[in-house]
Design an enzyme around this catalytic site. Structure first.
Site, PDB file in Angstrom:
ATOM      1  N   ASP A 675      78.694   6.638  20.045  1.00 20.90           N
ATOM      2  CA  ASP A 675      79.200   7.553  19.060  1.00 20.90           C
ATOM      3  C   ASP A 675      78.383   7.581  17.739  1.00 20.90           C
ATOM      4  O   ASP A 675      78.157   8.198  16.939  1.00 20.90           O
ATOM      5  CB  ASP A 675      80.754   7.190  18.792  1.00 20.90           C
ATOM      6  CG  ASP A 675      81.393   8.204  17.807  1.00 20.90           C
ATOM      7  OD1 ASP A 675      81.294   9.289  18.268  1.00 20.90           O
ATOM      8  OD2 ASP A 675      82.021   7.664  16.899  1.00 20.90           O
ATOM      9  N   LYS A 679      76.108  10.116  15.642  1.00 25.11           N
ATOM     10  CA  LYS A 679      76.291  10.575  14.376  1.00 25.11           C
ATOM     11  C   LYS A 679      75.004  10.139  13.496  1.00 25.11           C
ATOM     12  O   LYS A 679      74.571  11.318  12.418  1.00 25.11           O
ATOM     13  CB  LYS A 679      77.430   9.775  13.669  1.00 25.11           C
ATOM     14  CG  LYS A 679      78.699   9.924  14.252  1.00 25.11           C
ATOM     15  CD  LYS A 679      79.763   8.911  13.658  1.00 25.11           C
ATOM     16  CE  LYS A 679      81.018   9.577  14.122  1.00 25.11           C
ATOM     17  NZ  LYS A 679      82.101   8.372  13.835  1.00 25.11           N
TER      18      LYS A 679
END
Ligand code: ADP
Ligand code: ASP
Ligand code: MG
Length: 811
Positions: A675, A679
């Protein structure tokens, strides 16, 4: 005296005909009135349909006929209370129906419906309605319009013989009764005396002819709307009544399809300078619209928009046309001689092609006529055979003040362009009271909407939202929209209209706006939907100023962005998949959005509602350069390292992160840095560097083998890491440091790793699941910029999505 014309909509029902009676009797107290009436609403269409059935030998014409009889009978039964009067009226009406029945039977028997017979059939609609109205209104005298409305044959159609008609009208009304009733629409040929008519919608014309011949004080057109409106109210619900129009403006609007007045109506009264008032039979107190010679104190450059569906554009082209005098004369003469009307002409100054707009129904004939006219030139190759393009629509914006206002055409075409509507042909006459243009028919509604919005409703903007995903973020967003709706409308002049909501299995749509109080119930009751249906429905709605809001985490939903953006729909994504997918797809979405003039925004992809991406963009737009990004971007991991203590081992912190809803359902997605990598990739790209996920160097704190195998294996093995973590944590504690999982970018190079940060470091005190981003730029070099706060949570994420929506509205 006044002439009052009541349309089919005003004599169609018991309620309307009672309104009519009241209006007429009130007016007649002040001056003599001539009342012109149409057939009962819809009857002219029925008369046509029925005659077509009879011509085909279809016996169902009888039941259609009976239904018409019934409708008139029922009307009489309800409105005429005096038994004697009712009996007289029944006798009159039934004798008309007897004649009509015989004509239909004749058509049925010989399967032939000549123009003459059709016209005779059509006359019954007005003859019936006028008999009823004349009986209903006290002391009214019924006139036979066919004795004074005279037509003549020209180029295959019936046109008014105005001189003869004018004289006959004056003779007929030499003695003016207080109330006269005249059937509209119908007349007779001046030579053959056959029954004819003035064309569909022609009752308006009958009324204007009478008003002009008798020098009426005013011509009143009574209909079912409050007046002449800025656009067709059936297409544009926000259209509103225009108080005043000039004859020219009204004529332009009517010529381009504003059905409220039949176009030829305006000329006879305009010549006599008789004002026209358009009023609502059902709302007689509304002042309606006044149409007169000139309109004072009026600054609006555009008065109205109207349109013609079913346009065919015929292009006459060829090299021989350049500079040749007489090609245009031949085009228009040939068409006129064949009774084909042209409503738009566009010729480029190179003169090698002329495009003309005709109705679809005239297209074949027009092509034939022109191919014949230019057959010699076509044969020698100097001109090409006619090219016809149908399936189009013509739109006109009209206003006399246009000529004093620069920039109208710019605004018009700019508005269309931003909405992805391409203009196929356009024309503006030198009188500058009308700009007309042709678009594909499927864009008609959207064009009317965007133009109406931009020229008339600039008081507020409308954004039409499709919200996909009603999980925690989606439902919070809907709540926030509902709560802010009125405030935004009043104080920001922005109307947020949620026109579509989709869950994973269902979808609801409503172009007027979904009721947000019970959308869940509506979703539940709606039919099941899938991705293709969602796509087709949204594209099919073809709605202006629209935004697709993706609050899902679905790869499939993200795959729709491309087609939406290509169709001028802005996309706001809470979903990270598109922005972190391969670089080429990401950049192509951004570039397409730019080219289309729509937005592709995904602020909440990083740090939930924190303004990180927006800030990076602002910095770059103002000429700054992002040199370095250091950030804690995983709320889950920060939570884990903040929880870790001598009595909470590592495996327990992971368990808590899951139980308390911080982590993904499978916490390995967080622990593996997947994750955070996504980002970081998004931030790096937004900072102006080309990067793929694979380029990010990952230095993880959980051994690789933990990420393979089942989730159960993972939970089982996780405590094996506890003692090592605890040992390292103690060391760290002694050094006065803490762990932070840091994502870094420096000059385009990226990595994610566990870092030990000391008290002096800005990341040291990062609480709970918060995020922090430190931006080092050319301007923020010595003291980098810090953005810090909640990095997760439905409310703040929804608020971030909301802020993106506002950016589409440019607020
Ligand atoms: P009538 O039966 O009274 O002659 P029409 O149906 O011929 O009525 O014309 C009135 C209708 O015209 C309205 O109901 C409206 O839907 C339609 N219309 C189209 N454009 C306009 C416009 N610009 N202003 C008002 N009405 C319009
Ligand atoms: N009844 C005719 C029509 O429907 C004329 C009119 O209503 O003006 O076209
Ligand atoms: Mg009409």
């Amino acid at each position: 005296m006044k002439v009052l014309k009541f349309g089919g909509t005003s004599v169609g029902s018991v309620k309307s005909i009672r309104c009519l009676k009241k209006i007429v009797e009130k007016e007649a107290k002040h001056q003599p009135v001539v009342v012109v009436v149409s057939a009962l609403g819809g009857i002219t269409d029925k008369l046509i349909e029925t005659s077509r059935l009879a011509r085909r030998g279809d016996g169902r014409y009888r039941s259609e006929f009976d239904a018409m009889v019934m409708r008139h009978h029922r009307m009489i039964d309800t409105i005429i209370t005096d038994p004697k009067k009712r009996e007289d009226l029944f006798r009159t009406v039934d004798s008309l129906f007897e004649q009509l029945k015989s004509i239909y039977f004749g058509v049925y028997l010989i399967r032939d419906l000549s123009e003459k017979t059709q016209d005779a059939i059509l006359s019954y609609g007005e003859r019936l309605s006028s008999s009823i109205v004349a009986e209903l209104i006290k002391n009214a005298k019924l006139f036979d319009a066919m004795s004074f409305i005279k037509t003549t044959r020209k180029n295959g159609s019936h046109v008014l013989d105005s001189e003869l008609t004018g004289r006959l009208v004056r003779e007929a009304f030499e003695e003016m009764p207080r109330i006269s009733v005249v059937p509209g629409f119908i007349g007779r040929d001046n030579v053959t005396d056959e029954i004819t008519n003035l064309g569909r919608g022609g009752s308006d014309y009958t009324a204007a002819i009478i008003a002009a011949a008798l020098d009426a004080e005013v011509l009143e057109i009574w209909t079912d709307v409050d007046g002449f409106m800025t656009a067709d109210p059936r297409v544009i619900p926000s259209a509103y009544t225009i108080n005043e129009l000039s004859y020219i403006e009204a004529m332009e609007l009517c010529n381009f399809g504003a059905k409220v007045i039949y176009p030829p109506t305006i000329y006879p009264v305009c010549v006599k300078n008789i004002p026209i008032r358009v009023k609502n039979t059902f709302n007689s107190y509304h002042s309606g619209t006044i149409i007169k010679k000139s309109v004072e104190n009026d600054s609006k450059p555009i008065k109205g928009i109207s349109s013609i569906n079913d346009t065919t554009l015929i292009t006459v082209t060829g090299l021989s046309m350049v500079g040749v005098i007489g090609v245009n004369r031949r085009i228009f003469t040939a068409l006129a001689e064949n009774g084909i009307s042209v409503f738009m002409v566009s010729q480029a100054s190179s003169e090698n092609s002329t495009s003309i707009g005709v109705k679809d129904s005239d297209a074949d004939a027009a092509v034939n006529v022109l191919n014949n006219e230019f057959c010699k030139e076509i044969e020698t190759g100097a001109m090409f055979p006619m090219h016809a393009e149908s399936g189009l629509a013509t739109i006109a914006i009209v206003g006399e003040n246009m000529k004093h206002t620069p920039g109208i055409a710019g605004k018009l075409f700019g508005t269309l362009g931003r909405s992805g509507i391409s203009v196929i042909a356009c024309a503006q006459g030198a009188s500058e009271t009308n700009i007309s243009f042709v678009v594909e028919k499927e864009f008609l509604r959207k064009s009317l909407n965007v133009l109406h919005d931009s020229f008339f409703l600039s008081e507020y903007n409308v954004l039409n939202l499709f919200i996909c995903g009603v999980g925690t973020v989606g439902s919070k967003l809907i709540e926030q929209i509902k709560a802010q709706h009125d405030e935004l409308k009043q104080n920001r002049r922005l109307k947020l209209n949620v026109v579509g909501i989709a869950s994973s299995h269902n979808a609801i749509f409503n172009r007027d706006g979904i009721d947000l109080d019970n959308y869940r119930k509506q979703l539940k009751e709606s039919e099941t939907s899938n991705l293709a249906m969602l796509r087709n429905e949204i594209l099919g709605m073809n709605i202006f100023n629209s935004v697709f809001v993706d609050c899902t985490a679905s790869k499939d939903v993200a795959s729709l962005y491309k087609v939406f953006i290509e169709n001028n729909i802005s996309v706001i994504a809470a979903n990270k998949i598109a922005a972190s997918s391969d670089y080429n797809s990401y950049i192509s979405l951004k570039q397409t959005a730019l080219a289309r003039g729509v937005k592709f925004r995904f602020e909440t992809n990083v740090g939930a509602g924190l303004p990180i991406i927006g800030t990076i963009n602002d910095l770059r737009n103002s000429g700054d350069k992002i040199l370095k990004i250091e950030a804690v971007l995983s709320g889950t991991l920060n939570f884990i390292f903040n929880e870790l203590s001598d009595d909470v081992p590592f495996s327990e912190t992971v368990r808590r992160a899951k139980e308390q809803g911080y982590s993904e359902p499978d916490p390995r997605i967080d622990l593996s840095g997947t994750d955070v990598v996504r980002k970081l990739v998004i931030l790096t790209r937004e900072a102006g560097y080309k990067i793929e996920k694979e380029d990010v160097e990952k230095r993880l704190f959980v051994p690789e083998e933990y990420f393979n195998g089942s989730i159960n294996d993972f939970w089982e093995r996780l405590p094996l890491l506890d003692s090592d973590f605890e040992r390292r944590r103690k060391e760290l504690e002694n050094e006065g440091k803490r762990w932070r999982f840091v994502a870094r970018m420096e000059n385009g190079k990226t990595d994610v790793s566990l870092q030990a940060v000391g008290k002096e470091h800005p990341f040291y005190n990062l609480e709970g699941s918060n995020n922090i981003v430190m931006l080092t730029t050319e301007r923020y070099k010595e003291y980098p910029m810090l953005i810090q706060g909640y990095g997760a949570g439905a409310s703040v994420t929804a608020a971030g999505v909301f802020a993106n929506i506002m950016s589409v509205a440019n607020i």
